[in-house]
Design a protein around this motif. Structure first.
Motif, short mmCIF file in Angstrom:
data_model
loop_
_atom_site.label_atom_id
_atom_site.label_comp_id
_atom_site.label_asym_id
_atom_site.label_seq_id
_atom_site.Cartn_x
_atom_site.Cartn_y
_atom_site.Cartn_z
N GLY A 8 0.87 -1.18 0.00
CA GLY A 8 0.00 0.00 0.00
C GLY A 8 0.90 1.22 0.00
O GLY A 8 1.61 1.48 0.98
N ALA A 9 0.91 1.95 -1.13
CA ALA A 9 1.83 3.09 -1.26
C ALA A 9 1.06 4.40 -1.26
O ALA A 9 1.34 5.31 -2.02
CB ALA A 9 2.66 2.95 -2.53
N PHE A 11 -0.81 7.52 1.38
CA PHE A 11 -0.27 8.52 2.32
C PHE A 11 0.61 7.85 3.39
O PHE A 11 1.73 8.28 3.65
CB PHE A 11 -1.47 9.24 2.96
N MET A 12 0.11 6.77 3.99
CA MET A 12 0.84 6.15 5.09
C MET A 12 1.96 5.24 4.61
O MET A 12 3.08 5.28 5.13
CB MET A 12 -0.12 5.36 5.99
N GLY A 13 1.67 4.39 3.60
CA GLY A 13 2.68 3.44 3.13
C GLY A 13 3.93 4.16 2.63
O GLY A 13 5.06 3.74 2.90
N ALA A 14 3.73 5.26 1.89
CA ALA A 14 4.88 6.01 1.37
C ALA A 14 5.71 6.55 2.54
O ALA A 14 6.94 6.48 2.53
CB ALA A 14 4.39 7.16 0.49
N GLY A 15 5.02 7.07 3.56
CA GLY A 15 5.73 7.61 4.72
C GLY A 15 6.49 6.54 5.48
O GLY A 15 7.63 6.75 5.93
N ILE A 16 5.87 5.37 5.62
CA ILE A 16 6.53 4.27 6.35
C ILE A 16 7.78 3.81 5.58
O ILE A 16 8.85 3.61 6.16
CB ILE A 16 5.54 3.10 6.58
N ALA A 17 7.63 3.70 4.25
CA ALA A 17 8.78 3.30 3.42
C ALA A 17 9.91 4.32 3.58
O ALA A 17 11.08 3.96 3.73
CB ALA A 17 8.36 3.20 1.96
N GLN A 18 9.54 5.59 3.59
CA GLN A 18 10.56 6.64 3.70
C GLN A 18 11.33 6.56 5.03
O GLN A 18 12.56 6.58 5.04
CB GLN A 18 9.91 8.02 3.57
N VAL A 19 10.59 6.45 6.15
CA VAL A 19 11.31 6.47 7.44
C VAL A 19 12.14 5.19 7.62
O VAL A 19 13.20 5.23 8.23
CB VAL A 19 10.37 6.70 8.65
N LEU A 37 2.09 3.83 -6.90
CA LEU A 37 3.49 3.48 -6.61
C LEU A 37 4.44 4.56 -7.15
O LEU A 37 5.34 5.02 -6.43
CB LEU A 37 3.79 2.11 -7.24
N SER A 38 4.22 4.98 -8.39
CA SER A 38 5.12 6.01 -8.93
C SER A 38 4.91 7.34 -8.20
O SER A 38 5.86 8.06 -7.92
CB SER A 38 4.94 6.17 -10.44
N GLY A 39 3.64 7.63 -7.84
CA GLY A 39 3.36 8.87 -7.10
C GLY A 39 4.03 8.85 -5.73
O GLY A 39 4.55 9.87 -5.27
N ALA A 40 4.04 7.68 -5.10
CA ALA A 40 4.68 7.56 -3.78
C ALA A 40 6.18 7.79 -3.89
O ALA A 40 6.77 8.50 -3.06
CB ALA A 40 4.41 6.18 -3.18
N MET A 41 6.80 7.23 -4.91
CA MET A 41 8.25 7.42 -5.06
C MET A 41 8.57 8.91 -5.27
O MET A 41 9.53 9.43 -4.70
CB MET A 41 8.79 6.59 -6.25
N ALA A 42 7.72 9.58 -6.06
CA ALA A 42 7.95 11.01 -6.30
C ALA A 42 7.76 11.80 -5.00
O ALA A 42 8.55 12.68 -4.67
CB ALA A 42 7.00 11.51 -7.38
N GLU A 85 1.52 -3.80 6.31
CA GLU A 85 0.45 -3.45 5.36
C GLU A 85 -0.15 -2.10 5.72
O GLU A 85 -0.38 -1.80 6.89
CB GLU A 85 -0.60 -4.57 5.25
N ALA A 86 -0.38 -1.30 4.66
CA ALA A 86 -1.03 0.01 4.82
C ALA A 86 -2.00 0.20 3.66
O ALA A 86 -1.97 1.22 2.96
CB ALA A 86 0.01 1.12 4.87
N VAL A 87 -2.86 -0.83 3.43
CA VAL A 87 -3.88 -0.72 2.37
C VAL A 87 -5.14 -0.10 2.99
O VAL A 87 -5.16 0.26 4.17
CB VAL A 87 -4.17 -2.09 1.71
N PHE A 88 -6.20 0.00 2.19
CA PHE A 88 -7.42 0.64 2.67
C PHE A 88 -7.91 0.02 3.99
O PHE A 88 -7.69 -1.17 4.23
CB PHE A 88 -8.55 0.51 1.64
N GLU A 89 -8.63 0.83 4.77
CA GLU A 89 -9.15 0.37 6.07
C GLU A 89 -10.37 -0.52 5.82
O GLU A 89 -11.52 -0.08 5.94
CB GLU A 89 -9.49 1.59 6.94
N ASP A 90 -10.12 -1.77 5.49
CA ASP A 90 -11.18 -2.71 5.16
C ASP A 90 -10.75 -4.08 5.69
O ASP A 90 -9.76 -4.66 5.20
CB ASP A 90 -11.34 -2.73 3.63
N PRO A 91 -11.45 -4.58 6.74
CA PRO A 91 -10.98 -5.82 7.38
C PRO A 91 -10.87 -7.00 6.41
O PRO A 91 -9.90 -7.75 6.47
CB PRO A 91 -12.02 -6.09 8.47
#
Ligand SMILES: NC(=O)c1ccc[n+]([C@@H]2O[C@H](COP(=O)([O-])OP(=O)(O)OC[C@H]3O[C@@H](n4cnc5c(N)ncnc54)[C@H](O)[C@@H]3O)[C@@H](O)[C@H]2O)c1
Length: 289
Positions: A8-9, A11-19, A37-42, A85-91
């Motif tokens: 999940g890339a 708002f949260m997944g991108a931030g977690i990958a970064q830190v 995915l490309s937006g998260a890398m940018a 995992e940081a995908v949509f909030e859906d159990p």
């Protein structure tokens, strides 16, 4: 070098990958949407650039970026030590994902969810080895927020709980150890009770969102008001969380009448900072007056 795989890339997944990359981990990042995915890398590149400009990055931006590999699929998690995992909030979605991931990842890997509200124990029922499943609840924007809730589910082993707390410290953040797995954990319970009240007051016409935010900042020393926090989190994400909190037994945590306001804003495409408009307007990601 330990390996972190983030699914999940957004708002949260991108931030977690970064830190994780900033802390020296080799990071794989996967999203089922190629543009996410490309937006998260940018976005990670821009965020690292901002930190570097403020002198808050120990290495050149490219050196950190080089540790993040956009993945070709979930199969790339095969050598991961940490899978978050940081995908949509859906159990249902998260449980299905955990089931698939367990067929790919090493036996020694720890499986974490960044869910905001769903009990980890519930997600772990999908897993063959629930003892290695733990909650790692980051706060957004992840590169700026200093705390992560570490949630011990009913079957999480003490060893995994300790390792997860240590992992959070290795990212330069403080672990808030949640030793009993209840819906919404600790911080979102406190925030949601306040946010529900704030929404009801605004929907009732008692005060404007701007005044409520201003008051909580100047009166109670909050760094950001509840409507600013909601815009940052994404109103669409809040609506997904509400569909879960509506089933809770505690009235103070259930969406009140003011929640209709959030739902109608989402229908109009006002998702918060990410869409340029929520309770506030944003240009190039910056709040305008
Ligand atoms: N937004 C916040 O402030 C915040 C804070 C803490 C926790 N969370 C939690 O983090 C999670 C993600 O929230 P977000 O704000 O990053 O949402 P988001 O909508 O920004 O991102 C979610 C991403 O998951 C991807 N995705 C969905 N299904 C997928 C699948 N099967 N495989 C791969 N990728 C998939 C989507 O394409 C999207 O890019 C949610 O569980 C949310 O509750 C959010």
């Amino acid at each position: 070098m330990e390996r972190v795989f983030v699914v999940g890339a957004g708002f949260m997944g991108a931030g977690i990958a970064q830190v994780a990359a900033q802390a020296g981990y080799a990071v794989g990042l996967w999203d089922e949407r190629a543009d996410a995915l490309s937006g998260a890398m940018a976005e990670i590149g821009r965020s690292l650039g901002r930190l570097a400009a403020k002198g808050r990055l120990a290495e050149p931006v490219d050196a950190v970026l080089a540790r993040i590999q956009p993945a070709a699929g979930l199969g790339d998690a095969a050598n991961a030590d940490w899978v978050i995992e940081a995908v949509f909030e859906d159990p249902g979605l998260k449980k299905k994902l955990f089931q698939t991931l367990e067929t790919v990842i090493p036996d020694t890997a720890i499986l974490a969810s960044n869910t905001s509200s769903i009990p980890i124990t519930r997600l772990a029922t999908a897993c063959r080895r629930p003892e290695r499943v733990v909650g790692l609840h980051f706060f957004g924007p992840v590169p700026l927020m200093g705390v992560v809730e570490v949630v011990k589910a009913a079957e999480t082993s003490q060893d995994v709980f300790e390792k997860a707390s240590e992992f959070v410290r290795s990212l330069g953040k403080a672990p808030l150890r949640v030793t009993r797995d209840i819906p919404m954990f600790v911080l979102n319970r406190v925030f949601t009770a306040a946010f529900n009240e704030a929404c009801d007051l605004v929907a009732d016409g008692v005060a404007t969102p701007e005044d409520v935010d201003m008051g909580l900042k100047l009166g109670f020393g909050w760094n950001a008001g509840p409507f600013e926090i909601a815009d940052n989190a994404g109103l669409d994400t809040l609506v997904r969380i509400m569909s879960f909190t509506g089933s809770l037994s505690e009235d103070r945590l259930k969406p009140g009448p003011g929640a209709d306001l959030i739902r109608s804003m989402v229908q109009e495409g006002r998702l918060g900072r990410k869409s340029g408009r929520g309770f506030y307007r944003y240009e190039n990601g910056k709040k305008t007056t």
